[in-house]
Design a protein around this motif. Structure first.
Motif, PDB file in Angstrom:
ATOM      1  N   ILE A   1       0.843  -1.198   0.000  1.00 15.41           N
ATOM      2  CA  ILE A   1       0.000   0.000   0.000  1.00 15.41           C
ATOM      3  C   ILE A   1       0.876   1.246   0.000  1.00 15.41           C
ATOM      4  CG2 ILE A   1      -1.811   1.264   1.241  1.00 15.41           C
ATOM      5  CD1 ILE A   1      -2.833  -1.484   2.222  1.00 15.41           C
ATOM      6  N   GLY A   2       2.072   1.144   0.566  1.00 15.25           N
ATOM      7  CA  GLY A   2       3.018   2.261   0.588  1.00 15.25           C
ATOM      8  C   GLY A   2       3.481   2.710  -0.784  1.00 15.25           C
ATOM      9  N   ARG A   3       3.235   1.918  -1.809  1.00 16.56           N
ATOM     10  CA  ARG A   3       3.557   2.330  -3.185  1.00 16.56           C
ATOM     11  C   ARG A   3       2.729   3.560  -3.595  1.00 16.56           C
ATOM     12  NH1 ARG A   3       6.293  -1.236  -6.402  1.00 16.56           N
ATOM     13  NH2 ARG A   3       6.569  -3.372  -5.695  1.00 16.56           N
ATOM     14  N   ALA A   4       1.602   3.770  -2.913  1.00 13.23           N
ATOM     15  CA  ALA A   4       0.727   4.931  -3.160  1.00 13.23           C
ATOM     16  C   ALA A   4       0.740   5.778  -1.886  1.00 13.23           C
ATOM     17  CB  ALA A   4      -0.685   4.470  -3.508  1.00 13.23           C
ATOM     18  N   PRO A   5       1.731   6.669  -1.729  1.00 20.53           N
ATOM     19  CA  PRO A   5       1.962   7.350  -0.452  1.00 20.53           C
ATOM     20  C   PRO A   5       0.759   8.088   0.150  1.00 20.53           C
ATOM     21  CG  PRO A   5       3.805   7.722  -1.923  1.00 20.53           C
ATOM     22  CD  PRO A   5       2.744   7.030  -2.728  1.00 20.53           C
ATOM     23  N   ARG A   6       0.030   8.867  -0.633  1.00 22.76           N
ATOM     24  CA  ARG A   6      -1.125   9.583  -0.060  1.00 22.76           C
ATOM     25  C   ARG A   6      -2.177   8.602   0.423  1.00 22.76           C
ATOM     26  NH1 ARG A   6      -1.784  13.232  -4.952  1.00 22.76           N
ATOM     27  NH2 ARG A   6      -3.263  11.585  -5.299  1.00 22.76           N
ATOM     28  N   LEU A   7      -2.419   7.570  -0.347  1.00 16.93           N
ATOM     29  CA  LEU A   7      -3.375   6.540   0.037  1.00 16.93           C
ATOM     30  C   LEU A   7      -2.909   5.829   1.308  1.00 16.93           C
ATOM     31  CD1 LEU A   7      -5.904   4.842  -0.815  1.00 16.93           C
ATOM     32  CD2 LEU A   7      -4.275   3.306  -1.892  1.00 16.93           C
ATOM     33  N   PHE A   8      -1.631   5.512   1.372  1.00 10.86           N
ATOM     34  CA  PHE A   8      -1.081   4.810   2.532  1.00 10.86           C
ATOM     35  C   PHE A   8      -1.316   5.588   3.815  1.00 10.86           C
ATOM     36  CE2 PHE A   8       2.381   4.153   5.559  1.00 10.86           C
ATOM     37  CZ  PHE A   8       2.275   2.790   5.791  1.00 10.86           C
ATOM     38  N   ARG A   9      -1.009   6.880   3.796  1.00 14.98           N
ATOM     39  CA  ARG A   9      -1.160   7.689   5.011  1.00 14.98           C
ATOM     40  C   ARG A   9      -2.610   7.684   5.495  1.00 14.98           C
ATOM     41  NH1 ARG A   9       2.910  10.438   2.241  1.00 14.98           N
ATOM     42  NH2 ARG A   9       1.514  11.870   1.174  1.00 14.98           N
ATOM     43  N   GLY A  10      -3.551   7.892   4.589  1.00 12.24           N
ATOM     44  CA  GLY A  10      -4.969   7.879   4.960  1.00 12.24           C
ATOM     45  C   GLY A  10      -5.418   6.516   5.439  1.00 12.24           C
ATOM     46  N   TRP A  11      -4.991   5.480   4.743  1.00 11.40           N
ATOM     47  CA  TRP A  11      -5.355   4.112   5.117  1.00 11.40           C
ATOM     48  C   TRP A  11      -4.797   3.763   6.492  1.00 11.40           C
ATOM     49  CZ3 TRP A  11      -1.831   0.120   5.918  1.00 11.40           C
ATOM     50  CH2 TRP A  11      -2.405  -1.128   6.163  1.00 11.40           C
ATOM     51  N   LEU A  12      -3.563   4.175   6.770  1.00 12.49           N
ATOM     52  CA  LEU A  12      -2.937   3.853   8.049  1.00 12.49           C
ATOM     53  C   LEU A  12      -3.701   4.493   9.207  1.00 12.49           C
ATOM     54  CD1 LEU A  12      -0.543   2.317   9.264  1.00 12.49           C
ATOM     55  CD2 LEU A  12       0.787   4.428   9.090  1.00 12.49           C
ATOM     56  N   VAL A  13      -4.076   5.751   9.053  1.00 12.17           N
ATOM     57  CA  VAL A  13      -4.844   6.432  10.104  1.00 12.17           C
ATOM     58  C   VAL A  13      -6.207   5.771  10.254  1.00 12.17           C
ATOM     59  CG1 VAL A  13      -5.964   8.611  10.740  1.00 12.17           C
ATOM     60  CG2 VAL A  13      -3.611   8.618   9.874  1.00 12.17           C
ATOM     61  N   TYR A  14      -6.890   5.527   9.140  1.00 15.52           N
ATOM     62  CA  TYR A  14      -8.203   4.881   9.154  1.00 15.52           C
ATOM     63  C   TYR A  14      -8.128   3.518   9.831  1.00 15.52           C
ATOM     64  CZ  TYR A  14     -12.395   2.604   7.254  1.00 15.52           C
ATOM     65  OH  TYR A  14     -13.565   1.909   7.104  1.00 15.52           O
ATOM     66  N   SER A  15      -7.152   2.726   9.447  1.00 22.20           N
ATOM     67  CA  SER A  15      -7.004   1.385  10.016  1.00 22.20           C
ATOM     68  C   SER A  15      -6.721   1.444  11.518  1.00 22.20           C
ATOM     69  CB  SER A  15      -5.880   0.629   9.311  1.00 22.20           C
ATOM     70  OG  SER A  15      -6.229   0.401   7.967  1.00 22.20           O
ATOM     71  N   ALA A  16      -5.879   2.380  11.920  1.00 21.90           N
ATOM     72  CA  ALA A  16      -5.529   2.492  13.342  1.00 21.90           C
ATOM     73  C   ALA A  16      -6.724   2.896  14.199  1.00 21.90           C
ATOM     74  CB  ALA A  16      -4.392   3.491  13.521  1.00 21.90           C
ATOM     75  N   THR A  17      -7.699   3.604  13.607  1.00 27.12           N
ATOM     76  CA  THR A  17      -8.873   3.971  14.396  1.00 27.12           C
ATOM     77  C   THR A  17      -9.761   2.764  14.680  1.00 27.12           C
ATOM     78  OG1 THR A  17     -10.197   4.589  12.459  1.00 27.12           O
ATOM     79  CG2 THR A  17      -8.924   6.344  13.530  1.00 27.12           C
ATOM     80  N   MET A  18      -9.522   1.671  13.982  1.00 35.18           N
ATOM     81  CA  MET A  18     -10.256   0.425  14.241  1.00 35.18           C
ATOM     82  C   MET A  18      -9.428  -0.547  15.066  1.00 35.18           C
ATOM     83  SD  MET A  18     -12.178  -0.259  10.697  1.00 35.18           S
ATOM     84  CE  MET A  18     -11.256   0.752   9.563  1.00 35.18           C
ATOM     85  N   MET A  19      -8.129  -0.573  14.787  1.00 35.13           N
ATOM     86  CA  MET A  19      -7.226  -1.502  15.452  1.00 35.13           C
ATOM     87  C   MET A  19      -5.833  -0.898  15.423  1.00 35.13           C
ATOM     88  SD  MET A  19      -4.808  -4.039  15.519  1.00 35.13           S
ATOM     89  CE  MET A  19      -4.262  -4.074  13.842  1.00 35.13           C
ATOM     90  N   PRO A  20      -5.290  -0.495  16.550  1.00 41.20           N
ATOM     91  CA  PRO A  20      -5.626  -0.863  17.920  1.00 41.20           C
ATOM     92  C   PRO A  20      -6.478   0.156  18.688  1.00 41.20           C
ATOM     93  CG  PRO A  20      -3.441   0.079  17.908  1.00 41.20           C
ATOM     94  CD  PRO A  20      -3.953   0.116  16.478  1.00 41.20           C
TER      95      PRO A  20
END
Length: 191
Positions: free
Chosen positions: A50-69
């Motif tokens: 997912i890091g191949r798409a940097p803007r997407l990665f940053r948003g996805w990482l924050v979104y994912s972290a709001t669910m887990m952990p």
């Protein structure tokens, strides 16, 4: 268009798969390396892909972290739900990652293994969560009966968080498969 050679299999081109952390830039490469260390893996394919798409990665990482952990559901319930989704979807990558995380948050080997059985064997609240997760993955909807059961164990905020968690990991299972992300190799000395 990339100048790297295309990866072909018997069925044709397979997605890009993980990039080497040095090709992800300093910030995302560092996040991928730290993630791998925390997960006790040699690399972390989900981050490196997912890091191949940097803007997407940053948003996805924050979104994912709001669910887990940092979600509204307990860490143990969250891991059980993710494992059940991974099993139903046949996502070897998700299952491999989250069985280790589940053990770290205190779930027993028997509890973890039961998420991969046809009938998970849980009762009460956890049975409701796993049954509802399975229904969402298989039917892309919840029956009135399942909603009633879910409302009996989760408040409205948790119901929203639950549905978002299930659909996030259902979608991530698809992405990992389509993008050709192999199961991460464990570091030496990791179980």
């Amino acid at each position: 268009m990339s100048s790297r050679p295309l990866k072909f299999t018997k069925t044709g081109y397979r997605g890009p798969g993980p990039a080497h952390p040095t090709n992800l830039g300093p910030v995302i490469g560092t996040i991928a390396r730290i993630g791998a260390r925390v997960q006790r893996r040699k690399s972390l394919g989900v981050f490196s892909t997912i890091g191949r798409a940097p803007r997407l990665f940053r948003g996805w990482l924050v979104y994912s972290a709001t669910m887990m952990p940092f979600g509204y559901l307990s860490r143990q319930d969250t891991e059980l739900i993710i494992l059940r989704v991974a099993h139903i979807r046949g996502s070897e990558y998700e299952y491999d990652q989250h069985k280790d995380l589940a053990a770290r948050v205190g779930l027993s080997p028997e509890e973890i293994a039961s998420t991969a059985l046809e009938s998970h064997g849980f009762v009460g609240r956890r049975a409701t969560l796993l049954d509802a997760a399975e229904e969402i993955v298989k039917n892309k909807q919840l029956s009135d009966l399942t909603w009633t059961r879910l409302a009996g164990v989760l408040d409205e905020r948790q119901q929203v968080a639950f549905v978002m968690l299930v659909t996030q990991y259902d979608g991530l299972a698809t992405a990992l498969d389509v993008l050709n992300v192999p199961v991460d190799e464990k570091r030496s000395g990791s179980q």
